[in-house]
Motif scaffolding. Sequence first.
Motif, mmCIF file in Angstrom:
data_model
loop_
_atom_site.group_PDB
_atom_site.id
_atom_site.type_symbol
_atom_site.label_atom_id
_atom_site.label_comp_id
_atom_site.label_asym_id
_atom_site.label_seq_id
_atom_site.Cartn_x
_atom_site.Cartn_y
_atom_site.Cartn_z
ATOM 1 N N VAL A 39 0.850 -1.187 0.000
ATOM 2 C CA VAL A 39 0.000 0.000 0.000
ATOM 3 C C VAL A 39 0.889 1.241 0.000
ATOM 4 C CG1 VAL A 39 -1.986 -1.100 1.093
ATOM 5 C CG2 VAL A 39 -0.271 -0.023 2.517
ATOM 6 N N GLU B 241 -7.656 -1.466 3.787
ATOM 7 C CA GLU B 241 -6.670 -0.900 2.869
ATOM 8 C C GLU B 241 -6.649 -1.554 1.487
ATOM 9 O OE1 GLU B 241 -3.440 0.609 6.205
ATOM 10 O OE2 GLU B 241 -2.941 -1.132 4.977
ATOM 11 N N THR B 242 -6.996 -2.842 1.430
ATOM 12 C CA THR B 242 -6.859 -3.556 0.153
ATOM 13 C C THR B 242 -8.150 -4.163 -0.366
ATOM 14 O OG1 THR B 242 -6.391 -5.768 1.049
ATOM 15 C CG2 THR B 242 -4.526 -4.228 0.884
ATOM 16 N N LYS C 267 -8.335 -2.822 -3.670
ATOM 17 C CA LYS C 267 -8.620 -1.388 -3.706
ATOM 18 C C LYS C 267 -7.399 -0.664 -4.243
ATOM 19 C CE LYS C 267 -11.664 -1.133 0.298
ATOM 20 N NZ LYS C 267 -11.818 -0.554 1.648
ATOM 21 N N ARG C 268 -7.553 -0.072 -5.391
ATOM 22 C CA ARG C 268 -6.443 0.671 -5.990
ATOM 23 C C ARG C 268 -6.558 2.171 -5.724
ATOM 24 N NH1 ARG C 268 -3.738 -2.896 -9.272
ATOM 25 N NH2 ARG C 268 -4.902 -4.773 -9.795
ATOM 26 N N GLU C 269 -7.665 2.576 -5.125
ATOM 27 C CA GLU C 269 -7.922 3.990 -4.847
ATOM 28 C C GLU C 269 -7.634 4.295 -3.372
ATOM 29 O OE1 GLU C 269 -8.735 6.047 -7.335
ATOM 30 O OE2 GLU C 269 -8.638 4.308 -8.662
ATOM 31 N N PRO C 270 -7.420 5.558 -3.030
ATOM 32 C CA PRO C 270 -7.190 5.933 -1.629
ATOM 33 C C PRO C 270 -8.354 5.501 -0.731
ATOM 34 C CG PRO C 270 -6.665 7.759 -3.081
ATOM 35 C CD PRO C 270 -7.321 6.704 -3.935
ATOM 36 N N ASP C 271 -8.015 5.143 0.515
ATOM 37 C CA ASP C 271 -9.047 4.727 1.462
ATOM 38 C C ASP C 271 -9.561 5.888 2.315
ATOM 39 O OD1 ASP C 271 -7.014 5.153 3.312
ATOM 40 O OD2 ASP C 271 -6.996 3.096 4.077
ATOM 41 N N SER D 184 -3.964 5.111 3.289
ATOM 42 C CA SER D 184 -3.494 4.477 2.057
ATOM 43 C C SER D 184 -3.905 5.261 0.817
ATOM 44 C CB SER D 184 -4.067 3.050 1.963
ATOM 45 O OG SER D 184 -3.818 2.500 0.697
ATOM 46 N N GLY E 69 -3.746 3.682 -1.965
ATOM 47 C CA GLY E 69 -4.147 2.576 -2.821
ATOM 48 C C GLY E 69 -3.178 1.415 -2.703
ATOM 49 N N GLN F 239 -1.393 -2.142 -4.509
ATOM 50 C CA GLN F 239 -0.933 -2.606 -5.818
ATOM 51 C C GLN F 239 -0.077 -3.851 -5.634
ATOM 52 O OE1 GLN F 239 0.634 0.591 -8.193
ATOM 53 N NE2 GLN F 239 1.692 -0.783 -9.575
#
Length: 153
Positions: A22, A57-58, A107-111, A115, A117, A119
């Motif tokens: 993250v 986060e993910t 989740k690739r976008e901010p939380d 985070s 995102g 990857q």
Amino acid sequence: MDRFTHMGVYGLVAWEQKVLLVHKARGAYMGKWDLPGGRLEFGEQPETALHREIEEETGLSNLQLVIRSAESNVLKWMYEGEPEELHHIGILYDVYLTSESRPYEIKREPDGEDSLGAQWFTMEEVSALSLTPFAQHMINNSIVSGADGNSFE
């Protein structure tokens, strides 16, 4: 200089010869790549906290956790213009996907919290990243296994 101790739980998630990291949005490690994880809530069990943090986060759930070690480091950084010393303690886990986990749906976008995102990275890609100390420790001391049973260091 203010001094603080922070304890958290962090997990190395591996899948198809990749690791999940993250991108840190804030704090002493802002801009670095880290293991999914974070702070325990009051009274929370470490494994419960890690499941919660990884999902936040993910987006991953249905995971198997195996404790590996506890590590710590001390770092100095500037917090709101003032120097601060942080003693960071981490309970570190190896995290395994189960047949119910959905690694394609991270989740690739901010939380909206810590985070920017998540990857997946190959080990070659990881070598070019700026990592947090716990991420560096876990990756350097691991053999990451792929779904096909192959592994690499």
